[in-house]
Scaffold this active site. Structure first.
Site, PDB file in Angstrom:
ATOM      1  N   GLU A  80      48.158  25.025  32.849  1.00  0.00           N
ATOM      2  CA  GLU A  80      47.949  24.492  31.500  1.00  0.00           C
ATOM      3  C   GLU A  80      48.956  23.426  31.106  1.00  0.00           C
ATOM      4  OE1 GLU A  80      45.555  25.127  29.406  1.00  0.00           O
ATOM      5  OE2 GLU A  80      44.723  27.104  29.839  1.00  0.00           O
ATOM      6  N   GLU A 111      51.716  39.900  49.968  1.00  0.00           N
ATOM      7  CA  GLU A 111      52.958  40.001  49.196  1.00  0.00           C
ATOM      8  C   GLU A 111      54.139  40.433  50.066  1.00  0.00           C
ATOM      9  OE1 GLU A 111      53.436  44.303  47.137  1.00  0.00           O
ATOM     10  OE2 GLU A 111      52.037  42.958  46.131  1.00  0.00           O
TER      11      GLU A 111
END
Length: 301
Positions: A80, A111
């Site tokens: 954003e 991960e």
């Protein structure tokens, strides 16, 4: 050894023992409690925002690094920043374990891939700021990126939900958001994820304000690349410069859709003068407006 709070379950009747309506209320209460856990970290968050702004101002990059749900929170925030604050895309990077998922499949084993993390960290350079997230505070991918980044003279911001964990211990700026136990033990996309998203929103928004990309509560460095945002840009020029919509549209066209210089053009500057004023003020629109004639100064304070 006690389990970390992100791996324990909320006290009281378990969520699956409740009615659907009761479970919904329980879930919502968990989200509210998670947001409340952000408040004690506000001072640390504000300090991190200033570091992020300084890095962008000096031409460096922001790197977000995480795995799993934390990676999704990081992706949501960094994606954003160009549209909202006009931060150039080449100043932003997302390092997500296994890459950004495009098929709704996010493998869990990525991960643990500290080698991939070390490879990704090659794109991190001195002066950059690296924001590393992990709910547990122990995720190997996240820790590997943090270690590699520190070895390059960067500043590492560590965000974790379990106190006293390795990421918080090694980070230059530690942001501990001690969320309560999850309503579903280990499901950190719930409370921990919500708290992480809130913390990231706070940090990046405060950074945008520090960079001068917010004026009078308006996103004056927005990238107006669709019809809605063009209308928003014109409206900002109308309100801040106190001109007609026609004058605002003309100013927007003269500045290639950029709102800050368009506002200055609308109050009487040439596009060249507007660009010069913004450069001299490090992009602070308010300072530019107040440097104009005394007749206009009172209008903008």
């Amino acid at each position: 050894m006690p389990l970390p709070r992100t791996e324990t379950v909320s006290p009281g009747p378990h969520i699956d023992a409740r009615s659907t309506l009761g479970a919904a209320a329980f879930l919502l209460d968990g989200q509210v409690d998670a947001i409340d856990a952000v408040r004690p970290a506000i001072a640390a968050i504000a300090k991190c925002a200033l570091k992020m702004a300084a890095a962008i101002r000096e031409g460096h990059r922001l790197h977000y690094a995480a795995a799993g749900s934390s990676g999704l929170m990081a992706l949501a925030d960094v994606s954003e920043l160009r549209g909202t604050f006009g931060i150039e895309s080449d100043k932003l990077r997302i390092h997500m374990a296994g890459g950004v998922p495009v098929d709704a499949n996010m493998p869990g084993d990525t991960e643990d891939d500290d080698r991939a993390a070390a490879q990704l960290a090659k794109g991190i350079h001195e002066g950059d700021v690296v924001i590393v997230l992990t709910a547990s505070g122990t995720t190997p991918f996240a820790l590997a990126i943090a270690r590699a980044a520190q070895g390059k003279g960067t500043s590492v911001i560590g965000i974790a939900n379990n106190p006293g964990t390795p990421l918080l211990a090694m980070a230059d700026e530690a942001v501990c958001i001690a969320t309560p136990p999850e309503v579903i033990a280990g499901s950190t996309r719930l409370g921990a994820g919500t708290a992480q998203k809130a913390a990231l929103n706070l940090m990046s928004t405060l950074m945008g304000i520090e960079l001068g990309h917010v004026y009078r509560g308006e996103m004056v460095n927005v990238i107006a690349d669709n019809a809605k945002l063009v209308r928003r840009a014109v409206g900002m020029v109308v309100r801040i410069a106190d001109v007609s919509a026609d004058a605002a549209e003309a100013a927007i066209k003269q500045t290639g859709g950029r709102v800050k210089p368009a506002i200055l053009v609308a109050v009487g500057c040439t596009p060249e003068e507007a660009a010069s004023l913004l450069e001299q003020s490090n992009g602070q629109l308010g300072d530019c407006l107040n440097s104009l004639s005394p007749r206009k100064t009172n209008t903008f304070t």
